[in-house]
Design a protein around this motif. Structure first.
Motif, mmCIF file in Angstrom:
data_model
loop_
_atom_site.group_PDB
_atom_site.id
_atom_site.type_symbol
_atom_site.label_atom_id
_atom_site.label_comp_id
_atom_site.label_asym_id
_atom_site.label_seq_id
_atom_site.Cartn_x
_atom_site.Cartn_y
_atom_site.Cartn_z
ATOM 1 N N ASN A 175 -8.390 -9.189 4.208
ATOM 2 C CA ASN A 175 -7.598 -8.073 4.745
ATOM 3 C C ASN A 175 -8.335 -7.275 5.809
ATOM 4 O O ASN A 175 -7.796 -6.313 6.343
ATOM 5 C CB ASN A 175 -7.161 -7.143 3.609
ATOM 6 N N ALA A 202 -1.314 8.652 -9.065
ATOM 7 C CA ALA A 202 -1.857 8.008 -10.260
ATOM 8 C C ALA A 202 -3.282 8.507 -10.492
ATOM 9 O O ALA A 202 -3.994 8.842 -9.542
ATOM 10 C CB ALA A 202 -1.861 6.494 -10.079
ATOM 11 N N GLU A 236 0.824 -1.207 0.000
ATOM 12 C CA GLU A 236 0.000 0.000 0.000
ATOM 13 C C GLU A 236 0.863 1.264 0.000
ATOM 14 O O GLU A 236 0.596 2.209 -0.732
ATOM 15 C CB GLU A 236 -0.925 -0.007 1.223
ATOM 16 N N ALA A 274 -1.755 8.699 -4.539
ATOM 17 C CA ALA A 274 -0.485 8.039 -4.852
ATOM 18 C C ALA A 274 0.098 8.555 -6.170
ATOM 19 O O ALA A 274 0.990 7.938 -6.740
ATOM 20 C CB ALA A 274 -0.689 6.531 -4.927
ATOM 21 N N ARG A 331 -7.502 6.929 -3.163
ATOM 22 C CA ARG A 331 -6.206 6.240 -3.094
ATOM 23 C C ARG A 331 -5.288 6.583 -4.255
ATOM 24 O O ARG A 331 -4.156 7.009 -4.065
ATOM 25 C CB ARG A 331 -6.421 4.729 -3.054
ATOM 26 N N CYS A 332 -5.757 6.353 -5.477
ATOM 27 C CA CYS A 332 -4.863 6.496 -6.633
ATOM 28 C C CYS A 332 -4.363 7.934 -6.813
ATOM 29 O O CYS A 332 -3.160 8.149 -6.885
ATOM 30 C CB CYS A 332 -5.530 5.943 -7.884
ATOM 31 N N CYS A 367 -1.152 0.679 -8.060
ATOM 32 C CA CYS A 367 -1.459 1.583 -9.180
ATOM 33 C C CYS A 367 -0.319 2.538 -9.531
ATOM 34 O O CYS A 367 -0.504 3.431 -10.342
ATOM 35 C CB CYS A 367 -2.704 2.398 -8.840
ATOM 36 N N THR A 368 0.858 2.388 -8.927
ATOM 37 C CA THR A 368 1.852 3.459 -9.078
ATOM 38 C C THR A 368 2.908 3.223 -10.160
ATOM 39 O O THR A 368 3.673 4.129 -10.473
ATOM 40 C CB THR A 368 2.585 3.680 -7.739
ATOM 41 N N GLY A 412 0.366 2.262 -3.548
ATOM 42 C CA GLY A 412 -0.821 3.112 -3.480
ATOM 43 C C GLY A 412 -2.061 2.393 -2.972
ATOM 44 O O GLY A 412 -2.955 3.016 -2.432
ATOM 45 N N ARG A 413 -2.133 1.077 -3.172
ATOM 46 C CA ARG A 413 -3.313 0.331 -2.735
ATOM 47 C C ARG A 413 -2.875 -1.037 -2.200
ATOM 48 O O ARG A 413 -1.838 -1.544 -2.606
ATOM 49 C CB ARG A 413 -4.281 0.120 -3.898
ATOM 50 N N LYS A 414 -3.710 -1.617 -1.328
ATOM 51 C CA LYS A 414 -3.380 -2.921 -0.758
ATOM 52 C C LYS A 414 -3.485 -3.999 -1.824
ATOM 53 O O LYS A 414 -2.616 -4.848 -1.997
ATOM 54 C CB LYS A 414 -4.346 -3.258 0.380
ATOM 55 N N VAL A 415 -4.614 -3.957 -2.557
ATOM 56 C CA VAL A 415 -4.817 -4.905 -3.646
ATOM 57 C C VAL A 415 -4.816 -4.096 -4.948
ATOM 58 O O VAL A 415 -5.303 -2.975 -4.980
ATOM 59 C CB VAL A 415 -6.169 -5.641 -3.481
ATOM 60 N N HIS A 416 -4.248 -4.671 -5.994
ATOM 61 C CA HIS A 416 -4.179 -3.993 -7.296
ATOM 62 C C HIS A 416 -3.429 -2.652 -7.212
ATOM 63 O O HIS A 416 -4.018 -1.580 -7.362
ATOM 64 C CB HIS A 416 -5.579 -3.754 -7.861
ATOM 65 N N LYS A 437 5.248 7.963 -7.622
ATOM 66 C CA LYS A 437 5.599 8.567 -6.336
ATOM 67 C C LYS A 437 6.787 7.857 -5.707
ATOM 68 O O LYS A 437 7.101 6.719 -6.083
ATOM 69 C CB LYS A 437 4.417 8.492 -5.374
ATOM 70 N N CYS A 491 -12.905 -2.140 -6.779
ATOM 71 C CA CYS A 491 -12.086 -3.222 -7.334
ATOM 72 C C CYS A 491 -10.746 -3.240 -6.641
ATOM 73 O O CYS A 491 -9.791 -2.678 -7.120
ATOM 74 C CB CYS A 491 -11.877 -3.068 -8.830
ATOM 75 N N PRO A 492 -10.629 -3.955 -5.512
ATOM 76 C CA PRO A 492 -11.767 -4.528 -4.793
ATOM 77 C C PRO A 492 -12.351 -3.484 -3.850
ATOM 78 O O PRO A 492 -11.772 -2.416 -3.678
ATOM 79 C CB PRO A 492 -11.115 -5.656 -4.000
#
Lengths: 489, 159, 669, 332
Positions: D26, D261, A157, D259, D255-256, A167-168, A161-165, A176, D168-169
């Motif tokens: 999680n 994105a 994360e 970060a 989130r994105c 994105c960076t 950027g994310r726990k699942v999937h 970043k 997603c998710p």
């Protein structure tokens, strides 16, 4: 007439894998078919998309190892744009990836593979799971496993950027970097992970290696296949998950090929059978000879076991020790016994944890220089990483705008489709004779045959759920089910 | 097909110009084909792409968007927003495999009844030539054509 | 509440019934749309007749209809009629929807079946739509009786006086030190040739002294907030460095001022003024302004002659004066900011600025103005020699693809006026080079005749070039006008002493920005767009903002005066109404759903959309909103809703038009 | 649930990636709450149960079923119908079930091309042009695999759905919140939201949670995320990067964009929006800074893949559901 045993992975339920076993008149196994019944078609619908989307789109091939696809896609996209990301970007990606490895390997060992040994192959299905392990080994171990999962996902994360999937990752690096506070947090978790990995190996020593029955089982012929092995290695032929060259060794452990990712198509081809949605990769230069062992058969294997067989060693000190102990214990390279994969996975677990700390303490890791803006005209590129379940290859071709015109994916578990089928066949043939009424324990041994591969057909077919819950139903001639086994990868 | 195909077309008109152009075409008894059904909006700037997709998804074979000529918008410059959206809708539809001809943008002032009528006529002809759109006709509810056919006859589905 | 819908299909005599099976349509609606809430469907000869309306009112009362669909002519014809009918029966008028089966069906189609089918589809569309209608109440806002007039030219002056005389207060804002505008620079006015000053100055004085007029010269509007009825206007009163309370305009200060400055504004560069000055003798107001750019004191801290010699008590020169910001409440605004003269240097081949004796029309106006630099003597740049021959070039920068396509309308008459004055005062030979002579209005043609009789030459052709390069001895030291005489079809080279470029009119350079300030738009050629070119030439799309004079398009003095008066009349009408009702077709923001993405913030030409940084949400001012719906369609979060044309209404109408909800059971697409 | 004190809970995946399961795992300790308050009768990833067990249950006997994954083949549909029948509350869980997700992009083409392309890649050795067949005769007998549907469908396009949980998710903290809510409802401390509600998400869009500063937008050109050094604190869209945040439902804490994105839209449309892509088309186009058709075209060329950009996650759930090729029954 010939009896049919449908080891039926829930065609009507999860629908994510299906085994047909045909018996001859004598009631011996005539043939087995391991079918993959679904296809989502990433190679098709990714066409027309801009290549920088691939790290995001192919994430969705598999929610279990999105990190692997994210990395392979990012590297392929770098290659398409002929751009070399700055060192910080590469290190951050590998750091994320190492942490992910810890999570993934830990989960598999404790929740999926481990129970077979901790609880014993003959333990009832209901106990052969993480809860059983906790029950037997003690509650704190459950906490440790959860902790390991948390730690890994936290790193993913922070960097992704994310726990699942995540994105960076973008062509040329990352969107970043990380701050010193984040670095420190990551380092601390890494140091804990190293201890956890050592603890796990200790546990394996005591419970498995300390138990002759298991050792015999591991070294027994039923779970042995003499195949080629594939894995990614660094410049010194040491195991590397994120980068390097692909090395292939023959059944005698001699180097058969070593190639840069871009040359993969000269070395790998995929065989087609009309009864399944999944293809069977094999070594092109050896050729497809069917589901058979040996140096004459192009069938190869890409698993933790394969990677240890392929490499000359590990890049971190503690893992190197374990590597040496591994082969000395199992009688030298290469190790063909599939059940030894579980142990190999733990050696990798330790390596991943050590690498995690190495990278977290790298002076460059917090540098703001995490992206190089691509300038070259996009053309074609291949990205390869070692997914936990095998060598993962993404190959893209684009037009001058960087829009995809061709996509080819050879994914972790796919590499092992043929060997898994062979293992199933071999196990089935050894345990089902003259139509004997098969016992739970025996069927579980069939199950163990392919669980060792930790198969993930979500990846495999770019089509299925990230995990393959396989339900094996043994049908009597009248078709009614007598026994059920399951596995969740 | 034996008898000629009669397309159904949804038209979005601006209250101040094109809708009045339609009125004018009426009062002047100009004739045009009955395939277009109009919806009045206050301004072409009100055109939400959702309306276009809704029309196609509901079975329309074509969509016509009309507004004041550039620079003559009753709301000063909102028809330019419609113009921009039109371009992007057009590109999106292309991505969906829809012939660009199925969506037409027409500027027609309140005085241009004749222009309105002729645009409708030519648009109907264009859509007729393109044939039915059949949106959602083979919507695979229930038993469905399979991605994996009984026999391997897929070669001609070109890649 | 459940929908109770009445459907009324009009025969319109045979206008509709001739092509559409009206009865059949009504029966179809009653039957197939019953499950959609249609409780009654009638057909009638003339729905718009009082009997037809009563039919509807009766059903509303007796059947308790809560929605009405009238299938008849265009809503632009009778929407009001039927809405009123509904209102009479106690139903909110906006619960009525019209379907135009005359203009859009019976009159334009011939095939009866097809027409009938289309009528059904359209009614189904209307029914689906009306199901989503909601009661709307028009918005009424009070009208503040004061008015802002921007621009103190003849048009603005006219407006200001009309309104002030009617007893309402006017704020007149002028950018220059004095009102009067271009007209004040002219000498004579065509076609009557009466002196411009003589007819203008009395009006200027009236403005200056009118109790209902607050005059703000040397001032500019900086900000306009609010909407029709209550605008808040912010005006910057630029520092004059003169105390207007004590100043008597005696003139000693500019007499004593040591600094001469070429006057490029009022004198069009033909004459000089001082660093402290009034643009011209009859300036209103009479007190001067100090020009900081050129003032010696402001340059190097010394001088102060003006202050030293100022006779008033207290001293009227205040060298530390600062700009003043004033705000005022007004209900209506008239824009009369006039025009800019076409810059002749943009046509290099005419040599203006390069060839000394090429003059612009405005320069010439000053030249022949009795109060001008030469007391009205028409001379060459040397300021003494009178010209023996003069060429007047028409349509300079007008009717020209390269510059302005439009006709500036005044240049023909202006040129004829010049021709007359030149001949009258110098006896010089005059050549008019024209494309067409446009002498459209009262007594104009006669004036053209007169100039012809006085012996002016007229060459029909666009001047190609003006040069000082002589080819033959006769051209030595002369300006040579190269022009094709299209009447005799040959090229001519005319040697003259002086050339007057009859430059066209252009929108003010800052017209666009000013327009944005007031929320109105410019047309293709840059003039402000009127609400309707014929029927509403002085109103704009923005309620409460009017335009008068050349801002709306090139025009001469009489036309400007007429528009000034017209705009005033419109404003007075509004003031008399005390309040205005605004159409309830409006957009509004659902605050909880607004993410503050600010996509919509730049989309409203009426400045109805504002953003609240504190709450990070967007708000729409209902009184400013004109209901176009552009922001509704643009909002990515679907957080902006529009009354009257809501998504639900339009989507439902689409389904209806596609006959997706026709009973008994819905037909799936 | 008559004879059982604890209400029954089920979670199932159709054509999905497994990320939804990972997201649920999680939530860590929350899983124990689920175990404490529910009788987990069916959850392939976590425990052992058979299809027959489910089939044997009374209709409506499962209180809550979280269903993720799209409808890619006829098996998926079959199980969706079964679980609908057995469940009181059926939740479309995650992007695949609610709007089709990335695999929905397959609807841009003819489903048969999915197989065709997969079996003609550079490394595929397929001289006889063999393709998987739903029924195939091996020497020992016939074996079958399921049929791929012409278009991938969302759950609600096959069965009636009670609630929708996008993402997603879905974010773990949102899942935890929903689990808490359901448990409170069980304890009579809270009310279920009205049927058809979207749960575990906000009502606004991602910008609402995005910390980047925003101004009035006017776009002169669209930029690829890799092509510029984006300013880290300013709205990405204002920098020309096509960020779907303005149209994408809030709930993920942006989130994105946080970060660096662009938002790719995994949380789907905002409250009450009918067509997600249409919202983006309209809003992006509205802020293009040009009135000149050729310049508008030049600017739009910067969006290399409009359909992918606007319907990345939402195609199957959009008004049009699929592209023209997917609708064509017959090939010529």
């Amino acid at each position: 007439m010939a009896q049919r045993i449908t080891i039926d992975p829930i065609t009507r339920l999860e629908g994510h894998g299906k085994i047909e076993i045909f018996l001859d008149e004598r009631g011996d196994v005539a043939n087995t078919y391991f079918q993959i019944p679904e296809l989502r078609g990433f190679e098709q619908f990714c066409l027309g998309r801009p290549v920088e989307e691939m790290p995001l789109l192919t994430n969705r091939i598999c929610g279990v190892c999105p990190e692997a696809h994210h990395m392979a896609a990012a590297k392929a996209a770098d290659a398409v744009y002929h751009v070399d990301p700055p060192p910080t970007a590469k290190k951050l990606r590998e750091l994320l990836y190492s942490a992910f490895y810890v999570t993934d390997h830990a989960t598999h060992f404790y929740a999926l593979g481990g129970p077979d040994f901790v609880m014993g192959p003959d333990a009832p299905v209901a106990e052969r799971n993480i809860l059983g392990v906790i029950h037997k080994v003690g509650l704190e171990i459950g906490g440790k496993v959860i902790q390991a999962r948390k730690a890994g996902h936290t790193v993913v994360e922070i960097i992704g950027g994310r726990k699942v999937h995540p994105c960076t990752s973008i062509p040329g690096g990352l969107t970043k970097g990380i701050t010193e506070e984040q670095r420190k947090e990551i380092e601390d978790m890494g140091r804990w992970a190293v201890e956890f990995a050592q603890f796990s190996l200790k546990l394996f020593n005591e419970i498995v290696l300390g138990n002759k029955a298991y050792v015999d089982l591991i070294l027994g012929d039923i779970y042995t296949h003499l195949t080629y092995y594939m894995g990614l290695v660094d410049s010194q032929n040491r195991v590397n998950f994120y980068d390097g060259q692909v090395r292939v060794v023959d059944p005698n452990g001699k180097e058969f090929a070593k190639y840069a990712p871009g040359e993969y198509a000269e070395h790998i081809a995929e065989h087609v059978e009309p009864w399944t949605y999944l293809k069977f990769p094999y070594l092109k230069k050896v050729g497809w000879k069917g589901f058979v062992d040996g140096a004459e058969s192009g069938v190869y294997c890409a698993t933790p076991l394969s990677r240890l067989n392929t490499a000359d060693g590990m890049a971190t000190p503690r893992a190197q020790e374990e590597y040496e102990r591994y082969f000395s214990t199992l009688g030298g390279k290469p190790v063909h016994q599939r059940l030894a994969t579980h142990w190999a996975r733990l050696v990798e677990l330790l390596y991943a944890a050590e690498r995690w700390v190495e990278l977290a303490t790298d002076p460059e890791i917090t540098s703001p220089n995490f992206h190089t803006i691509p300038t070259a005209k996009p053309t074609e590129g291949v990205g390869v990483v070692e997914a936990p379940r095998g060598t993962l290859t993404h190959h893209y071709t684009t037009d001058e705008r960087g829009v995809l015109t061709k996509v080819n994916l050879i994914v972790g578990t796919t590499n092992n489709y043929a060997p898994i089928s062979m293992s199933i066949n071999k196990a089935a043939s050894s345990f089902i004779k003259h139509g004997v009424v098969v016992s739970e324990g025996i069927l579980n041994r069939v199950e163990m045959a392919f669980r060792a591969y930790d198969p993930c057909f979500g990846c495999a077919t770019h089509s299925l759920p990230g995990k393959m819950p396989l339900e094996i139903t043994i049908r009597a001639a009248d078709g009614h089910a007598v026994k059920v086994l399951k596995q969740y990868c | 097909m034996s008898e000629q195909f009669e397309p159904t077309i949804i038209g979005f008109t601006c209250n101040w110009c094109s809708y009045r152009a339609a009125d004018l075409a009426g009062t002047a008894r100009m004739k045009y084909p009955p395939n277009v059904r109009l919806i009045r909006l206050m301004c072409s700037g009100r055109l939400d792409p959702t309306f276009v997709f809704k029309a196609l998804a509901s079975g329309a074979d074509g969509v016509m968007v009309t507004g004041c000529h550039p620079g003559e918008c009753h709301y000063l410059e909102q028809n330019y927003k419609a113009l921009r959206r039109f371009h992007l809708i057009q590109r999106t539809l292309r991505g969906l495999g829809v012939e660009p001809g199925r969506l037409r943008l027409v500027w027609a002032s309140a005085a241009e009844g004749a222009r309105f009528a002729s645009e409708v006529a030519s648009f109907v002809e264009e859509i007729r030539a393109l044939g039915p759109l059949h949106w959602g006709q083979s919507n695979g509810a229930g038993a469905a054509a399979s991605g994996a056919p009984e026999k391997p006859e897929l070669q001609e589905v070109s890649a | 509440m459940s929908e109770k819908i009445g459907v009324y299909v009009c025969h319109c005599g045979t206008n509709i019934a001739g092509t559409v099976d009206v009865k059949g349509v009504a029966e179809w609606a009653a039957d197939r749309l019953k499950h959609r809430g249609v409780v009654i469907a009638r057909d009638y000869k003339f729905m718009c007749s009082s009997l037809g309306q009563e039919l509807i009112e009766k059903d509303i009362k007796e059947l308790g209809l809560n929605r009405v669909v009238v299938a008849a002519c265009s809503p632009h014809l009778h929407e009001k009629t039927f809405r009123t009918a509904c209102a009479n029966a106690g139903l909110n008028p906006f619960m009525c929807e019209m379907v135009s089966i005359r203009e859009q069906v019976s009159w334009v189609h011939t095939d009866k079946d097809a027409a009938t089918a289309k009528a059904k589809a359209m009614i189904s569309g209307g029914v689906e739509r009306v199901r989503h209608h909601e009661p709307l109440e028009p918005l009424t806002v009070p009208i503040h009786p004061a008015t802002l007039v921007v621009g103190g030219g003849i048009a603005g002056i006219q407006s200001a006086l009309e309104i002030a005389d009617a007893g309402h207060h006017v704020y007149l804002v002028e950018r220059e030190p004095s009102i009067g505008g271009h007209m004040a620079q002219f000498d004579k006015t065509f076609p009557t040739l009466d002196c411009s000053a003589c007819i203008l100055t009395p009006k200027m004085v009236q403005v200056g002294t009118h109790p209902n007029i607050t005059l703000m010269t040397w001032s500019e509007v900086e900000k306009v907030d609010g909407y029709v009825g209550n605008f808040t206007v912010t005006v910057r009163k630029k520092a004059r460095y003169v105390n207007t309370e004590s100043c008597t305009g005696c003139g000693i200060c500019w007499e004593k001022c040591p600094k001469k400055v070429v006057d490029t504004v009022f004198e069009a560069g033909m004459g000089n003024r001082k660093a402290i000055y009034t643009p011209f003798a009859q300036a209103v107001p009479r007190y001067p302004v100090l020009d900081v750019e050129n003032c010696t004191y402001f340059k190097n801290g010394k001088c102060k002659a003006c202050q030293l010699f100022c006779p008033t008590e207290p001293n009227s020169i205040n060298l530390d004066q600062a700009d003043e910001i004033l705000t005022m409440q007004v209900g209506n605004i008239i824009l009369a900011t006039g025009y800019d003269l076409f810059d002749a240097t943009r046509i290099p081949q005419y040599g203006y600025g390069r060839l000394g004796n090429v003059f612009t029309s405005l320069e010439f106006e000053r030249l022949c103005n009795a109060a001008g630099p030469t007391e009205g003597r028409i001379v060459l740049r040397d300021m003494k020699t009178a010209p023996k021959s003069v060429a007047i070039v028409h349509c300079v920068g007008s009717r020209d693809e390269n510059y302005n396509k439009y006709c500036s309308t005044i240049c023909c008459m202006q040129s004829l006026k010049f021709a007359h004055l030149v001949m009258e005062r110098t006896g010089a030979e005059v050549f008019n080079c024209y494309i067409d002579i446009r002498a459209a209005f009262k007594d104009y043609e006669e004036f053209y005749k007169r100039v012809l009789e006085e012996g002016g030459h007229f060459i029909r052709g666009k001047v190609a070039e003006i040069s000082d390069v002589a080819r033959i001895p006769e051209e030595q030291g002369k300006l040579v006008v190269q022009v094709e005489d299209t009447l005799i079809g040959k090229q001519r080279r005319i040697p003259v002493d002086m050339v007057i470029l009859s430059a066209g009119l252009e929108p003010r350079a800052d017209a666009k920005e000013v327009g944005k300030l007031f929320g109105i738009a410019c047309g293709a050629s840059g003039w402000y767009t009127e609400k309707h070119p014929k029927l509403d030439p002085v109103a704009t799309m923005t309620e409460g903002i009017f335009i008068a004079g050349c801002v709306q398009g090139p025009k001469d003095i009489p036309a400007s005066v007429a528009q000034g008066a017209a705009a005033a009349a419109r404003v007075l009408g509004k003031i008399e109404q005390k309040e205005v009702a605004l159409e309830p077709i409006r957009a509004s923001v659902i605050e909880d759903q607004c993410s503050g993405c600010r996509i919509c913030n730049g989309l409203c030409p009426f400045n109805a959309i504002s953003f609240h940084e504190d709450r990070m949400v967007t708000e729409i001012n209902p009184a400013l909103c004109q209901g176009c719906g552009t922001c509704v369609a643009a909002c990515p979060a679907g957080a902006i809703v529009g009354t009257g044309f809501s998504n639900e209404q339009v989507m439902a109408q689409i389904e209806g038009l596609m006959l997706l909800n026709v009973g008994p059971e819905p037909v799936a697409a | 649930m008559s004879d059982n004190p604890k209400p029954k809970f089920a979670m199932y995946w159709a054509a999905s990636c497994g990320g939804c399961e990972i997201a649920v795992l999680n939530t860590h300790e929350k899983i124990l709450d689920v175990d404490a308050n529910f009788d987990v009768v069916f959850w392939p990833v976590a425990m052992d149960a058979k299809y027959k067990d489910v089939e044997a249950m009374e209709d409506g006997s499962i209180l809550l079923t979280l269903f993720n994954g799209g409808m890619r083949n006829d098996e998926n549909e079959h199980i969706a119908r079964l679980l609908r029948k057995k469940s009181k509350i059926l939740v479309a869980f995650g992007s695949c079930a609610t709007e089709g997700c990335i695999p929905g992009l397959a609807n841009l083409g003819d489903s048969r091309e999915i197989v065709h392309t997969a079996f003609n890649t550079v490394t595929t050795e397929n001289p006889h042009k063999l393709y998987p067949m739903t029924s195939y005769d091996v020497p020992e007998g016939e074996i079958r695999i399921p049929a791929i549907l012409p278009i991938l469908k969302t759950l609600e396009q096959v069965v009636d759905v009670d609630y929708y949980m996008p993402g997603c998710p879905p974010e773990s903290h949102q899942i935890a919140a929903v689990i808490d809510l359901v448990i409170q409802v069980l304890q009579g401390k809270a009310q279920l939201p009205p049927k058809g509600s979207v749960i575990g998400a906000g009502d606004s869009t991602v910008c609402d949670e995005c910390k980047r500063t925003r101004n009035i937008k006017s776009i002169k050109s669209f930029e690829r995320i890799w092509a510029i050094a984006a300013e880290p604190t300013v709205c990405l869209l204002e920098q020309g990067i096509p960020c779907n945040g303005p149209a994408t439902r809030s709930g993920c804490n942006a989130r994105c964009p946080t970060a660096g994105a662009q938002c790719i839209g995994c949380y789907g449309p905002a409250q009450g929006v009918v067509d997600y892509g249409a919202r983006l088309i309209s809003s992006f186009a509205s802020v293009i800074d040009s009135n000149d058709p050729t310049e508008i075209d030049r600017i739009l060329d910067g969006l290399v893949d409009p359909v992918g950009q606007f319907y990345r996650f939402n195609l199957a759930g959009s008004l049009l559901k699929a592209g023209v090729p997917a609708w064509k029954k017959e090939k010529v």
